[in-house]
Design a protein around this motif. Structure first.
Motif, mmCIF file in Angstrom:
data_model
loop_
_atom_site.group_PDB
_atom_site.id
_atom_site.type_symbol
_atom_site.label_atom_id
_atom_site.label_comp_id
_atom_site.label_asym_id
_atom_site.label_seq_id
_atom_site.Cartn_x
_atom_site.Cartn_y
_atom_site.Cartn_z
ATOM 1 N N ILE A 19 0.992 -0.942 0.174
ATOM 2 C CA ILE A 19 0.014 -0.125 0.588
ATOM 3 C C ILE A 19 1.218 1.112 -0.060
ATOM 4 O O ILE A 19 0.664 2.110 -0.655
ATOM 5 N N ASP A 20 1.887 1.095 0.933
ATOM 6 C CA ASP A 20 2.441 2.232 0.969
ATOM 7 C C ASP A 20 3.591 2.689 -0.730
ATOM 8 O O ASP A 20 3.645 3.872 -0.647
ATOM 9 N N GLU A 21 3.478 1.677 -1.218
ATOM 10 C CA GLU A 21 4.374 2.110 -2.367
ATOM 11 C C GLU A 21 3.736 1.750 -3.302
ATOM 12 O O GLU A 21 4.259 3.106 -4.237
ATOM 13 N N ASP A 22 2.419 1.304 -3.578
ATOM 14 C CA ASP A 22 2.024 1.457 -4.339
ATOM 15 C C ASP A 22 0.755 2.008 -5.027
ATOM 16 O O ASP A 22 -0.497 2.096 -5.305
ATOM 17 N N GLY A 23 -0.102 2.408 -3.511
ATOM 18 C CA GLY A 23 -1.334 2.630 -3.036
ATOM 19 C C GLY A 23 -2.423 1.784 -2.571
ATOM 20 O O GLY A 23 -2.352 0.285 -2.918
ATOM 21 N N PRO A 24 -3.256 1.651 -2.786
ATOM 22 C CA PRO A 24 -4.226 0.832 -1.544
ATOM 23 C C PRO A 24 -4.962 -0.200 -3.263
ATOM 24 O O PRO A 24 -5.152 -0.822 -2.798
ATOM 25 N N ASP A 25 -5.248 0.923 -4.065
ATOM 26 C CA ASP A 25 -5.727 -0.122 -5.535
ATOM 27 C C ASP A 25 -4.950 -1.336 -5.569
ATOM 28 O O ASP A 25 -5.398 -2.041 -6.467
#
Length: 56
Positions: A19-25
């Motif tokens: 999530i931190d690197e690529d976002g919640p999606d």
């Protein structure tokens, strides 16, 4: 039975890093599994119309 070195805390750590690197999606079971170096679980069950919890 969990794999050696893979426990709930490790799974959460992998998910949070994703999530931190690529976002919640980007958070999917397959993505977390790939990050952890394991295969994502596959559904082996089938649904039949005569089973009470299955939609017709």
């Amino acid at each position: 039975m969990p794999r050696a070195g893979l426990n709930p805390d490790a799974v959460v750590d992998h998910a949070l890093a994703l999530i931190d690197e690529d976002g919640p999606d980007a958070l999917t079971l397959a993505a977390v599994a790939a990050r952890a170096g394991v295969a994502a679980p596959r559904s082996t069950s089938t649904c039949r119309a005569d089973w009470p919890d299955c939609a017709a």
